[in-house]
Design a protein around this motif. Structure first.
Motif, PDB file in Angstrom:
ATOM      1  N   TRP A 119      13.127 -23.000  21.181  1.00  0.00           N
ATOM      2  CA  TRP A 119      13.048 -22.733  19.732  1.00  0.00           C
ATOM      3  C   TRP A 119      13.720 -21.505  19.175  1.00  0.00           C
ATOM      4  O   TRP A 119      13.803 -21.358  18.164  1.00  0.00           O
ATOM      5  N   SER A 120      13.805 -20.614  20.155  1.00  0.00           N
ATOM      6  CA  SER A 120      14.291 -19.223  19.956  1.00  0.00           C
ATOM      7  C   SER A 120      15.904 -19.292  19.878  1.00  0.00           C
ATOM      8  O   SER A 120      16.523 -18.252  19.233  1.00  0.00           O
ATOM      9  N   TYR A 234       4.151 -17.266  18.617  1.00  0.00           N
ATOM     10  CA  TYR A 234       5.292 -17.819  19.626  1.00  0.00           C
ATOM     11  C   TYR A 234       5.243 -16.881  20.985  1.00  0.00           C
ATOM     12  O   TYR A 234       5.411 -17.531  22.096  1.00  0.00           O
TER      13      TYR A 234
END
Length: 248
Positions: A119-120, A234
């Motif tokens: 996701w990063s 996160y």
């Protein structure tokens, strides 16, 4: 005291009374400073001074823009801005709470450690992953901007529709929920995109909100996504996933 000439007339104190004993000129009798019927320049100056004094008094009685003095004006302005921000924050918080009751997160399996780390890498990878969208949506809720994700998801759902009556119904619902200025969940769109939507709503299609969806996607990418990567939400997921993989 020396006084200036005005309207061709010399004040009486500058005239030698022993030499000049003639009548007053006709133009002086009808003038502003005529003897007996007009005002002398001394009295005019006196009245002007009183008028200035009255104006100064009135100005001194006029209320100041600031509560204490001019030094406090900056503080007062900052306080007004903070109050406005707090009012807006409370309003958006109430909107977000109502939205949370009305909608549910997408059903999806628990993300793996590899997925969480991906996701990063890019916003596209985050948005293509259902679990990633759920986590990102939870983050948006903390920033009182969950309506952006809800609008994007509604547009995706509309694109999958093929029935014309259902398309018209869903398009009208999306417009009322996220486009109308009367809606508490209104998303931020520019005038050009709104004009395009209003024109397309005359004959809705699955792509009626395509321009608006792209604009909100870009907004989330540039504004919210960087803060999401540095958020506790996160970081906790990444840290928890790292611990799990090391224990196994």
């Amino acid at each position: 005291m020396c006084l200036r000439k005005r309207s061709g007339y010399r004040p009486p104190d500058l005239i030698n009374a022993k030499i000049y004993t003639g009548p007053i000129p006709a133009e002086q009798e009808g003038g502003e400073l005529a003897m007996g019927g007009g005002r002398s320049e001394t009295s005019a100056l006196s009245e002007a001074g009183e008028a200035r004094g009255l104006t100064t008094t009135q100005n001194s009685q006029r209320p100041n823009a600031c509560c204490f003095c001019w030094c406090c004006c900056c503080s007062c302005s900052c306080l007004t801005v903070r109050n406005e921000e707090e009012r807006r924050k409370r309003r958006r918080k109430r909107i977000s709470q109502d939205t949370k009751i009305e909608t549910k997160l997408e059903t999806c399996p628990k993300p793996s450690v590899e997925e969480i780390r991906m996701w990063s890498q890019s916003f596209d990878k985050l948005m293509r992953n259902p679990a990633g969208r759920n986590v990102f949506r939870e983050f948006l809720r903390t920033e009182y901007s969950e309506e952006n994700m809800l609008f994007w998801l509604a547009c995706e759902d509309l694109k999958q529709e093929i029935n014309k009556s259902a398309i018209e119904e869903k398009a009208r619902s999306i417009y009322e929920d996220y486009i109308s200025i009367l809606s508490p969940k209104e998303v931020s769109l520019d005038a050009r995109v709104r004009e395009v939507i209003n024109r397309k709503m005359q004959d809705p299609t699955p792509h009626t909100f395509e321009d608006a969806q792209l604009q909100i996607y870009t907004l989330m990418h540039r504004d919210s996504y960087p803060r999401f990567l540095s958020s506790n939400i996160y970081k906790t997921l990444v840290l928890g996933g790292s611990r799990t993989s090391s224990e196994s």
